[in-house]
Design an enzyme around this catalytic site. Sequence first.
Site, PDB file in Angstrom:
ATOM      1  CG  HIS A   9       4.344   0.267  -5.356  1.00 45.87           C
ATOM      2  ND1 HIS A   9       4.718   0.545  -4.781  1.00 45.87           N
ATOM      3  CD2 HIS A   9       4.719  -1.471  -5.101  1.00 45.87           C
ATOM      4  CE1 HIS A   9       3.877  -0.007  -3.481  1.00 45.87           C
ATOM      5  NE2 HIS A   9       3.750  -0.973  -3.823  1.00 45.87           N
ATOM      6  NE  ARG A  61      -2.966   0.831   3.867  1.00 47.81           N
ATOM      7  CZ  ARG A  61      -2.790   1.814   4.314  1.00 47.81           C
ATOM      8  NH1 ARG A  61      -3.309   3.019   3.951  1.00 47.81           N
ATOM      9  NH2 ARG A  61      -2.394   1.389   5.794  1.00 47.81           N
ATOM     10  CE  LYS A  62       5.967   0.174   3.303  1.00 41.18           C
ATOM     11  NZ  LYS A  62       7.866  -0.351   3.676  1.00 41.18           N
ATOM     12  CB  THR A  63       0.205   3.372  -3.755  1.00 42.16           C
ATOM     13  OG1 THR A  63      -0.557   3.720  -3.257  1.00 42.16           O
ATOM     14  CG2 THR A  63       0.089   1.934  -4.385  1.00 42.16           C
TER      15      THR A  63
END
Length: 299
Positions: free
Chosen positions: A281, A143-145
């Site tokens: 990502h 979730r480190k987006t």
Amino acid sequence: MTSASTRDHFEHLLPPSWRTQVSAWLAEDTPSFDYGGFVVGEAPREAFLLGKGKQTAVLAGKPFFDEVFTQLGCEVEWHMEEGDTFEPVKHVATVRGKARHLLLGERVALNMLARCSGVATKSKQIKDQARGYGYKGIIAGTRKTTPGFRLVEKYGMLVGGIDAHRHDLSSMIMLKDNHIWSSGSITTAIKQARKVGGFSLLLEVEVGSEQEANEAIDAGADIIMLDNMEGDQLVDVAHRLRDKWYGKRKFLFESSGNITENNLQERAINEIDILSTSVVHQSVQHIDFSLKIQKPKDV
């Protein structure tokens, strides 16, 4: 190359609200006057989308690219399918429309496509690397987006062939060290979470030791994240826990924390069900695309 008839249509996953994000991108890029558009006018033109760079890449982000130009009254003809790999330089698509509209959408569409394809390319590379080591489990993102761009990045992970993990805080209950410390104990935190999360949400707990893992399993966690454990320690802990709880509890093991291409082999062990990493990502290399308007044949 996967045929169109058997390919997953990832665009069908997108929520109704995603098109408003594209409108916001366009509004951000041209908040007032379009001076360059004034220069080129509205003569009909054709532009080639070219996949460039120096590496084999995965195409990802077609729905977003299409929507940029749909909102500007242009048409896109694709010469590749979503998820196809290509070698540069590749004529990926042709875009037709008014000259100033092509240029209005150019940078927005290219920036998105470069990022989304970069995520998909890295995701495929990591998955292929893990499979090459014999790993049969799940490779997942995190979730480190980028705030405001999560939908595109998660979409890129799926096109690249990996699991997107939870999309947001509401998608799955994940209790990490701060949750545990704030509530007092793993058992207390799990009980409180179950009370409000009900039966429909999986519950994952981050643990830093075998003792904490035992407590989380005993309290009913569905997924045990063995955080920052590596090598023999990771294998030994996973073996002992599975032996101890065999036939008593059902759970999955997830390994996370500092997983990269350089140490993937020692982490890609089949005692672990899920490998989650932000390397697919965060700081990923973008894929170079350009949009070149073609000169009219009569010029």
